[in-house]
Design a protein around this motif. Structure first.
Motif, PDB file in Angstrom:
ATOM      1  N   GLU A 240       0.827  -1.282   0.119  1.00 40.20           N
ATOM      2  CA  GLU A 240      -0.044  -0.092   0.091  1.00 40.20           C
ATOM      3  C   GLU A 240       0.893   1.129   0.128  1.00 40.20           C
ATOM      4  N   ARG A 241       2.038   1.252   0.782  1.00 40.28           N
ATOM      5  CA  ARG A 241       2.769   2.414   0.964  1.00 40.28           C
ATOM      6  C   ARG A 241       3.865   2.439  -0.349  1.00 40.28           C
ATOM      7  N   GLU A 242       4.458   1.578  -0.659  1.00 41.76           N
ATOM      8  CA  GLU A 242       5.252   1.471  -1.634  1.00 41.76           C
ATOM      9  C   GLU A 242       4.833   1.264  -3.322  1.00 41.76           C
ATOM     10  N   ILE A 243       3.734   0.737  -3.382  1.00 44.61           N
ATOM     11  CA  ILE A 243       3.393   0.394  -4.665  1.00 44.61           C
ATOM     12  C   ILE A 243       1.971   1.052  -4.963  1.00 44.61           C
ATOM     13  N   TRP A 244       1.195   0.651  -4.477  1.00 41.52           N
ATOM     14  CA  TRP A 244      -0.454   1.192  -4.693  1.00 41.52           C
ATOM     15  C   TRP A 244      -0.629   2.463  -4.443  1.00 41.52           C
ATOM     16  N   SER A 245      -0.079   3.098  -3.493  1.00 39.84           N
ATOM     17  CA  SER A 245      -0.340   4.517  -3.174  1.00 39.84           C
ATOM     18  C   SER A 245       0.419   5.457  -4.152  1.00 39.84           C
ATOM     19  N   PRO A 246       1.807   5.067  -4.723  1.00 41.43           N
ATOM     20  CA  PRO A 246       2.366   5.935  -5.729  1.00 41.43           C
ATOM     21  C   PRO A 246       1.915   5.758  -7.106  1.00 41.43           C
ATOM     22  N   LEU A 247       1.091   4.769  -7.153  1.00 35.98           N
ATOM     23  CA  LEU A 247       0.265   4.477  -8.490  1.00 35.98           C
ATOM     24  C   LEU A 247      -0.968   4.593  -8.630  1.00 35.98           C
ATOM     25  N   GLY A 248      -1.601   5.188  -7.631  1.00 33.44           N
ATOM     26  CA  GLY A 248      -3.031   5.647  -7.378  1.00 33.44           C
ATOM     27  C   GLY A 248      -3.941   4.149  -7.567  1.00 33.44           C
ATOM     28  N   ILE A 249      -3.538   3.248  -6.792  1.00 29.29           N
ATOM     29  CA  ILE A 249      -4.203   1.858  -6.973  1.00 29.29           C
ATOM     30  C   ILE A 249      -5.029   2.001  -5.656  1.00 29.29           C
ATOM     31  N   VAL A 250      -6.313   1.806  -5.869  1.00 30.27           N
ATOM     32  CA  VAL A 250      -7.089   1.596  -4.536  1.00 30.27           C
ATOM     33  C   VAL A 250      -8.063   0.052  -4.507  1.00 30.27           C
ATOM     34  N   GLU A 251      -7.912  -0.381  -5.878  1.00 35.17           N
ATOM     35  CA  GLU A 251      -8.829  -1.693  -5.934  1.00 35.17           C
ATOM     36  C   GLU A 251      -7.900  -2.928  -5.923  1.00 35.17           C
TER      37      GLU A 251
END
Length: 225
Positions: free
Chosen positions: A122-133
């Motif tokens: 969540e911190r290193e991949i999803w958040s920087p890429l705007g991934i929520v699903e």
């Protein structure tokens, strides 16, 4: 960050993989026979499925070993319960699709200090890429669970195709990095795009370049082919 090196002994972080047994076969009573591994398992071997680990879902030898231990196949809610067992070959000498990536996820958890692999991603991949699903734990995400597609399986007895309910794995305790993520295709494409773009958002450029270079030994490549 220099916290992991591809050719280091992973047992420094994963003591459960220290001095592993290699399953060599079964005696006349059906009891497993072992030898101790001579090579250390490395992160490179885990990432390339050359560590000697094997999935019991797809490997008959490990299935037979599970039966000899009175254990069901593909059970347990943690990586240790589900995947920890003997190797089927000397590390670095062959190839078998395996739960090795799940153990890589454990390594990331332990060196990063994150609560679990999901928190790290969540911190290193999803958040920087705007991934929520995207999640390892769909039971906690009613919005995703409601959109999980059903599957059709052919009934062996009748030969008819039967619609099955949505495929959601039983709740897991661990975030299983080998095959535990649920995501929408669009969100997954964001990860692939970031890797191919290689602009430093997720990884160092040289890291991504190394991902596209051949990594297998001649022995392992022959086994794969």
């Amino acid at each position: 960050r220099g916290l992991l090196a591809l050719d280091d002994d992973v047992s420094l972080i994963l003591p459960e993989l220290r001095a592993p047994d290699i399953l060599t076969g079964f005696d006349v009573r059906g009891q497993p026979m072992y030898v101790k591994a001579q090579n250390k398992i490395t992160l490179r071997q885990l990432l390339t499925h050359t560590s000697g680990l094997a999935y019991d879902l797809s490997n008959p030898t490990i299935q037979k070993w599970r039966a000899s231990q009175g254990q069901p196949i593909a059970s347990g809610t943690t990586i240790r319960e589900r995947y920890l067992g003997p190797l089927i070959y000397e590390p670095g000498t062959s190839w078998e699709y395996s739960p090795a990536i799940d153990f890589v996820g454990l390594m990331v958890e332990r060196v990063s200090g994150a609560a679990n692999l999901q928190a790290y991603m969540e911190r290193e991949i999803w958040s920087p890429l705007g991934i929520v699903e995207m999640t390892f734990f769909p039971q906690a995400r009613d919005d995703l669970k409601a959109r999980t597609p059903a599957m059709s399986l052919r009934d062996e007895a009748s030969g008819k195709v039967v619609l099955q309910p949505p495929v959601v794995q039983k709740p897991r305790t661990d975030a299983m990095g080998g095959g535990g993520i649920y995501a929408t295709p669009a969100e997954y494409m964001k990860v692939l795009h970031a890797v191919l773009k290689n602009d430093g958002t997720l990884l160092k450029r040289e890291t991504v370049e190394d991902m596209f270079r051949p990594q297998l030994s001649e022995q392992s490549r022959a086994a794969l082919l």
